[in-house]
Every structure is written in structure tokens, then in C-alpha cells.
Design an enzyme around this catalytic site. Sequence first.
Site, PDB file in Angstrom:
ATOM      1  N   GLY A  75       0.606  -1.074  -0.072  1.00 10.64           N
ATOM      2  CA  GLY A  75      -0.229  -0.086   0.004  1.00 10.64           C
ATOM      3  C   GLY A  75       0.975   1.284  -0.152  1.00 10.64           C
ATOM      4  N   SER A 204      -3.826  -2.597   0.280  1.00 11.95           N
ATOM      5  CA  SER A 204      -2.809  -3.600   0.759  1.00 11.95           C
ATOM      6  C   SER A 204      -3.425  -4.899   1.027  1.00 11.95           C
ATOM      7  CB  SER A 204      -1.953  -2.976   1.697  1.00 11.95           C
ATOM      8  OG  SER A 204      -1.006  -3.635   2.252  1.00 11.95           O
ATOM      9  N   CYS A 330       5.723   4.169  19.343  1.00 13.88           N
ATOM     10  CA  CYS A 330       7.118   3.429  19.992  1.00 13.88           C
ATOM     11  C   CYS A 330       7.673   2.450  19.095  1.00 13.88           C
ATOM     12  CB  CYS A 330       6.529   2.310  21.107  1.00 13.88           C
ATOM     13  SG  CYS A 330       5.248   1.318  20.503  1.00 13.88           S
TER      14      CYS A 330
END
Length: 403
Positions: A75, A204, A330
Site C-alpha cells: 500500500g 494492501s 513506540c
Amino acid sequence: MRIVEKIVYLDNAATTPVAPEVLEVVTKALSGACGNPSSHYSVGYEAKEFVDTGRAQVAKAINCQPGEIFFTGCGSEADNWAIKGTALKLAKKGKKHLITSQFEHHAVLHSMKALEREGFEVTYLPITSDGFVRPEDVEAAIRPDTALVTVMMANNEIGTIQPIKEIAAVCKKHGVWCHTDAVQAVGAIPIDVQDLGVDMLSMSGHKFNAPKGIGALYIRRGILPYNLIDGGGQEGRRRAGTENVAGIAGIGKALEMATGHLEEKMAHQRELRDYTINRILKNIPEARLNGGLEHRLPGNANISFPGLEGETILLDLDMHGICASTGSACNSDSLDPSHVLLSIGLPEEIGHGSMRFTFGPQNTMEEAEYLCQTLEEVIPRRRAMSCMWLQSENTVRDFNLKK
């Protein structure tokens, strides 16, 4: 070390398991169709048949012609092609202005930053507090030199479904090309490119139970962005490189399956989503839903738990065998909260404690109940150890979003 053996997978927005029926088709393509689909002999024709079938399946699923589907590696490549190919094409006509939103996927945002370094100008549209782009803001941003508007179909973090049909109508009115990153939407909700009126749409395969490494870009006939990858004459001379035959076979089969019983699948995921949201908001103090509940992906629940860090919750859930994702970046060497959550006006301290739970067709009500039970145990225990939570216990917390 996990305290349970069973895995409850609730991160379907990140990726999905390959369906057994898809794996069967992929295996057949890998083991049997050994030829190059561009070759003019029997084993080449066999490989080409897999490619042609996959293209027809994808086209049928979104209501377009097979010749308007171009396969990519993912994608992100599709997004890059639509944006950079359009920008370079229309810059020749003096159109060097692009419009997008503040909470797009990084494949879009980083493409825009790359173009800004090349002298293009980009307008980043604001997001409402409940997670939507307003069509009137799109229209207000359009200029005579605007080349492209790209707004995602559904947000990958908070799941809000954007008014793409209305945005595409605005673009058409002003003669501006319109692209939508529909990676989270294709296979999850009904998609009809004729009804939407978009010029380009990205998808995707691994988001709807196809293998990783295969995506596609719908390009409406008559729209000709510059090529992103040059070389041979594959994909109608639009995207060079020997085709990923097995991946194409997989994405076609997976999308055919995903759209075959879509209403039933949506109802199932919506039931799990709503149960989870309602129970968490009822039983865990100050938990809040991010993004409006109306016009939301059926399987998406993004919830903030003030007083905690998302990474802490994530690790606790993993100990209980639950896979989810955090609202903080993160995984990108950053401790900043998600740009999506900041774009809807969420304070940084609340953004840090946000979690995304995304349900797939394989999930059960028992798993949703187990998630809620686990959170009802984990959140109070962690808050009892949280300085951020304890220091604010005797103060009035104001978590109002921007208006």
C-alpha cells in the site's frame, strides 16, 4: 514470559493472518506456475492466468475494469505512486500545490514532505475532534495550482470513515485529481470506486488476509500519473518488474472472499467492537473513546486510559496472550504520542495512554470478554503504581478536546 498459552489476536489493523483458502491458491501459484507471465509459452501462460484472474477479482470487488488495477509491492508503494506520480506529471502544467490531512498514514505524509523538499507546496487540513476531514475545508484549500487532493478512506488508528464521496465531488468540480488511501477500508467496508468518484485508490493485501508484499493502485482510465518504477513493460507499461504471481493470486482470492459475505462480517465485528467499547467505558474510570462511534470501521476500538503509558498496558496484555497496539509511536524510535491522536486535539498525556484494539472475522465474543476482563484487572493495578495517576487523584482533570 506469558502467563497464558492462548493467543488472542486483536491487531488486525496492523496485519491479518493469511486465510487457508488464500494459502491454497498461493501455494498452487508458487508450485505450479513457474513461468514468467510475460513469456509466450505454456508455463508462462499458466502464470499469466493467475495474474489475470487476480486482477479481475480485485476489479470486481471495487467495481472497476481490470485494466484500471495495477499491482504494487504494498500500500505504501501505491500511495507513493499516486502522490509523486501526480505531482511530477502536473508540475509540468504549473500545478505544484497538494492537499492532504494532518492524520494520514506516514506513506502519505512522508511523500508530501519529500515533495516539499523539491519545491512543492502542501496544505495539511485540520481534523475535527471526532476524527473527520470536512469537505468544505477541502474546497476552501483548493487553488488554481492544486494538482491533487489525497484523504484516507478510513483512519488506521481511530477508524473513522471519511466523506470521500463528497470530497471527490469537490475535486471534480474544480478539476483536481482525487486519491484516497483505502488500505484500512478495502475488505472491511463496501467500496465502489464508481460511486465514490475517486481518480485513484490504494489498497494492501495483508489487511484482508492476503500475503504481505502485495498491494494495488486503482487508476481511473484517463488518469496518467508518471511511473514510479521504470523498466520493462509489465502492468500496461505503468509499473515495471516481473509480477508477483503468487501474491497477485492471493490478493485476488482474499478480496473475493472478504467481499463475498461482507455485511455478515461487518455485523460480527461491530458487535465485538461495541461490546468492548461500552464495557470498558462503563467499568474503567475516565477511559475515553477516540474518534466518533458513528462512521467508524466495524472492528476498530481506540481507547485512552489516562494516567498510564500505552507501552505498559501493551506489555501487560501480552503477558495475558493478547495482541494489540499502542497509540504512541513506540515502533519509530519516538516517545511522542501518535500524530493522529494529537490531530484530534488529544492532550499528550492522554495520547500516551491510548490503545487500539482491532477485531477480525476470526475473533469471538469470548475473546472480547477476555480482553475486557483483563483490562479491568490490569488498569486499576497499574494506576495504583502510577505517579502520574496518583498525583492527579485530588485534582480536577480536564480532558476536553479542541472545538
